[in-house]
Scaffold this active site. Structure first.
Site, short mmCIF file in Angstrom:
data_model
loop_
_atom_site.label_atom_id
_atom_site.label_comp_id
_atom_site.label_asym_id
_atom_site.label_seq_id
_atom_site.Cartn_x
_atom_site.Cartn_y
_atom_site.Cartn_z
N ASP A 63 47.54 -25.71 6.34
CA ASP A 63 47.40 -25.29 7.73
C ASP A 63 47.65 -26.46 8.67
O ASP A 63 47.75 -27.61 8.23
CB ASP A 63 46.02 -24.69 7.98
CG ASP A 63 44.89 -25.46 7.30
OD1 ASP A 63 45.02 -26.70 7.16
OD2 ASP A 63 43.90 -24.85 6.91
N ASN A 132 31.61 -20.59 6.65
CA ASN A 132 31.64 -19.13 6.82
C ASN A 132 32.53 -18.46 5.78
O ASN A 132 32.84 -17.28 5.88
CB ASN A 132 32.10 -18.76 8.23
CG ASN A 132 33.51 -19.24 8.54
OD1 ASN A 132 34.16 -19.86 7.71
ND2 ASN A 132 33.97 -18.96 9.75
N HIS A 134 35.67 -19.43 4.99
CA HIS A 134 37.11 -19.42 5.24
C HIS A 134 37.84 -20.27 4.21
O HIS A 134 37.37 -21.31 3.75
CB HIS A 134 37.43 -19.85 6.68
CG HIS A 134 37.18 -21.29 7.01
ND1 HIS A 134 37.97 -22.32 6.58
CD2 HIS A 134 36.21 -21.88 7.77
CE1 HIS A 134 37.54 -23.47 7.07
NE2 HIS A 134 36.45 -23.23 7.78
N GLU A 139 39.84 -16.96 8.65
CA GLU A 139 38.46 -16.72 9.06
C GLU A 139 37.97 -15.36 8.55
O GLU A 139 38.78 -14.52 8.12
CB GLU A 139 38.36 -16.77 10.58
CG GLU A 139 38.83 -18.07 11.20
CD GLU A 139 37.83 -19.22 11.03
OE1 GLU A 139 36.86 -19.06 10.27
OE2 GLU A 139 38.02 -20.28 11.67
#
Length: 238
Positions: A63, A132, A134, A139
């Site tokens: 990314d 979380n 990801h 996400e």
């Protein structure tokens, strides 16, 4: 799925480096997927100590932020260059990143997918995991068959990454990320994680239901996954 625990983050990183070394020794022209963040840093440290020949290895980053100026040291391109390319002795330009400066970002995302296919796919993808759940910047709520695309960063992710910036307001709000489907196309996955703050999400990802609410749970769908944790990160596993 193979899950290994080690006594410390350094030992977990070293064990991950052994997996990468085996891949490169078996195929000196291997295509590797590189993650950034704090989780894989001990792995890259250990790989640098091995002194392995990476001159034939090519790679793809997971990314990149959108909106940082070219050459910004906080960009993932700069991190990959300093922590991976230079330290491992790879050829300059041998690790590709999404073109986040392109005028047409959707076209750039499609071109990144094509570049991975043209390289023959990723042999081994190195991964971390967010608090979380990801994977890369996928996400919660991301489709499990998603491909490379522009993504809005969750506030929790931005807060976690604020330590790399002078203020939370400087953290970009958007990125381009490989999709979960793109990640699952890799022939082998290697997840490295450490710290008690990752224990709950590791347990959800590895032993909970497969759900977009925890993107990393998609690891359960892959036929060849190695997970290496320090004891703190493994504490929530049954």
């Amino acid at each position: 799925m193979k899950v290994l625990t080690r006594e410390s983050r350094e030992a977990a990183g070293a064990a991950g480096a052994v997996v990468v070394r085996a891949c490169v020794q078996a195929n000196p022209d291997a295509v590797l997927g590189f993650a950034t963040g704090s989780s894989p840093l001990p792995l890259y440290d250990a790989l640098a100590d091995f002194g392995l020949d990476f001159s034939g290895v090519r790679g793809f980053a997971l990314d990149e932020y959108i909106g940082l100026p070219p050459g910004d040291p906080r960009s993932y391109g700069a991190v990959i260059d300093s922590e991976v390319v230079q330290r491992l002795g790879m050829r300059p330009g041998s690790v590709l990143l999404p073109d986040v400066a392109a005028g047409d970002l959707e076209a750039a995302a499609r071109e990144y997918e094509q570049a991975i296919r043209d390289a023959g796919g990723v042999d081994l993808q190195i991964l971390g995991i967010g608090h979380n759940g990801h994977l890369a910047f996928n996400e919660p709520g991301a489709a499990l068959d998603s491909r490379t695309r522009v993504e809005q960063l969750a506030e929790r992710t931005r807060r976690a990454n604020a330590r790399f910036f002078d203020s939370p307001d400087q953290v970009p709000t958007r990125c381009m990320t490989q999709g979960i489907g793109t990640i699952l196309d890799a022939r082998q996955l290697l997840l490295v994680a450490h710290g008690a703050d990752k224990a709950d999400i590791i347990a959800r990802a590895l032993q909970g239901p497969v759900t977009p609410d925890c993107p990393a749970s998609a690891l359960q769908l892959h036929p060849r996954v190695t997970v290496i944790l320090d004891q703190a990160a493994a504490a929530g596993l049954r």
